[in-house]
Design a protein around this motif. Structure first.
Motif, PDB file in Angstrom:
ATOM      1  N   LYS A 267       0.852  -1.186   0.000  1.00  0.00           N
ATOM      2  CA  LYS A 267       0.000   0.000   0.000  1.00  0.00           C
ATOM      3  C   LYS A 267       0.889   1.238   0.000  1.00  0.00           C
ATOM      4  O   LYS A 267       2.096   1.150   0.290  1.00  0.00           O
ATOM      5  CB  LYS A 267      -0.920   0.003   1.214  1.00  0.00           C
ATOM      6  N   ASN A 294     -12.277   6.155  -9.672  1.00  0.00           N
ATOM      7  CA  ASN A 294     -12.780   5.422  -8.508  1.00  0.00           C
ATOM      8  C   ASN A 294     -12.676   3.911  -8.685  1.00  0.00           C
ATOM      9  O   ASN A 294     -13.329   3.156  -7.953  1.00  0.00           O
ATOM     10  CB  ASN A 294     -14.242   5.808  -8.244  1.00  0.00           C
ATOM     11  N   HIS A 295     -11.856   3.481  -9.618  1.00  0.00           N
ATOM     12  CA  HIS A 295     -11.684   2.038  -9.839  1.00  0.00           C
ATOM     13  C   HIS A 295     -11.074   1.400  -8.595  1.00  0.00           C
ATOM     14  O   HIS A 295     -10.228   2.003  -7.920  1.00  0.00           O
ATOM     15  CB  HIS A 295     -10.782   1.813 -11.059  1.00  0.00           C
ATOM     16  N   LYS A 296     -11.457   0.169  -8.317  1.00  0.00           N
ATOM     17  CA  LYS A 296     -10.983  -0.491  -7.095  1.00  0.00           C
ATOM     18  C   LYS A 296      -9.482  -0.758  -7.110  1.00  0.00           C
ATOM     19  O   LYS A 296      -8.856  -0.900  -6.047  1.00  0.00           O
ATOM     20  CB  LYS A 296     -11.746  -1.802  -6.882  1.00  0.00           C
ATOM     21  N   ASP A 297      -8.881  -0.848  -8.270  1.00  0.00           N
ATOM     22  CA  ASP A 297      -7.442  -1.093  -8.390  1.00  0.00           C
ATOM     23  C   ASP A 297      -6.712   0.134  -8.941  1.00  0.00           C
ATOM     24  O   ASP A 297      -5.687  -0.001  -9.610  1.00  0.00           O
ATOM     25  CB  ASP A 297      -7.191  -2.296  -9.310  1.00  0.00           C
TER      26      ASP A 297
END
Length: 356
Positions: A267, A294-297
């Motif tokens: 992270k 706002n994509h999760k990846d």
């Protein structure tokens, strides 16, 4: 008063007042003759001036080019004096050498010629890089030690770390010590470390690399790294396509216990420092083109150089068992390198077909 006393003035006839025509004709003839003489003198002087002007114009026409017509320019004619003077003025002047002296040629270059074979004058020559100086002596004194170290390391990497890495000679994996100073304000000619890269194709190619760098100066700057540095446009697009399809394989590798031990949690660092594959200088600030922010990846999609780095202390580098410790870290890197090679060489569609 008597009439006889008055004196009567005689009357003159009109004929006596008028000038005689004969006398006026004579005067007119004389005036006409004077005008004729003055005109003859003026014409003679003009003739003399015209002759002089014609002679001068003839001389000037002889010195000027015959014609400036485009048809005449195609003909082969000798160059005029004016063109010769222009060509001579544009040619560089050679410095005159003092009497009794001759231009000396460099003593250390036997093949040096003043002019090339095609007649082009040589204004410079290539010389070797300096082999003296404190920095150069320090680098050259350690170079052979580095070559011996890499020779031993190549054998160990190809047998104990990654069988996909061929056992190439040291000269095919070691990087040059000369810096590229063309676009840098720092014109220092030499690097301050030795480095080598190992991959399926040696130190070059599109595959993920194991990179080892050993600093000449102390300060804990020796390191081992693995991954892709500034991949090409096509390789980066394929890498992102795999993430958009399924990011689980990459996240599993980055979350391994041993991997986190050497390279940190997968992270972003709270202070923006380098950690795992995040925090590199070329990382995007915004979402890539065509991808929702706002994509999760989105954290992985912003990565442009998926690579990890582990640094060593000077005491660790000077340890006699440093090669074993270095290869131990590279074994932890091996799954990460293999996955990157697959992500940049195999399209997502082909990978999904193989899984089915």
């Amino acid at each position: 008063m008597p009439a006889s006393s008055k004196t009567a003035k005689p009357r003159t006839s009109s004929a006596s007042v008028k000038k005689s025509p004969r006398k006026s004709n004579v005067k007119a003839t004389q005036a006409k003759a004077k005008r004729a003489m003055s005109e003859e003198e003026f014409s003679d002087s003009n003739d003399d001036d015209s002759d002089v002007y014609e002679a001068e114009s003839k001389e000037e026409s002889d010195s000027e080019p015959e014609s400036l017509d485009s048809d005449d320019l195609d003909d082969d004619k000798p160059a005029t004096r004016k063109r010769k003077r222009t060509a001579a003025a544009s040619s560089p002047r050679k410095k005159a050498t003092p009497k009794g002296r001759k231009a000396k040629k460099p003593e250390d270059d036997e093949d040096f010629d003043d002019e090339a074979e095609d007649g082009v004058e040589i204004v410079g020559r290539v010389v070797q890089a300096p082999t003296t100086g404190r920095v150069m002596q320090r680098l050259m004194g350690s170079k052979q030690e580095w070559v011996d170290f890499v020779d031993k390391m190549v054998e160990k990497v190809s047998t104990d770390v990654d069988e996909e890495v061929p056992p190439l000679p040291a000269k095919d994996v070691i990087h040059r010590i000369y810096r590229d100073v063309r676009f840098s304000n720092d014109k220092t000619p030499y690097k301050t470390n030795f480095s080598a890269s190992f991959s399926r194709s040696g130190r070059k190619g599109i595959f993920a690399h194991y990179h080892v760098a050993s600093a000449v100066a102390s300060g804990g700057r020796s390191l081992v790294a693995a991954g892709l540095w500034c991949p090409g446009k096509n390789e980066l697009a394929t890498f992102r396509s795999h993430i958009l399809r399924d990011s689980t394989p990459l996240r599993n590798v980055l979350s391994e216990k041993e991997f986190v031990k050497f390279f940190g949690p997968p992270k972003k660092h709270a202070k923006g420092e380098r950690q795992s594959v995040f925090g590199h200088e070329d990382e995007l600030k915004v979402a890539p083109k065509g991808i929702d922010k706002n994509h999760k990846d989105i954290d992985l999609l912003k990565v442009r150089s998926p690579a990890v780095i582990h640094r060593f202390l000077d005491s660790e580098v000077l340890d006699p068992d440093f090669i074993d410790k270095l290869c131990g870290v590279m074994r932890v890197m091996q799954p990460f390198v293999h996955l990157l090679n697959e992500m940049v060489t195999v399209p997502p569609e082909d990978a999904s077909d193989d899984e089915e």
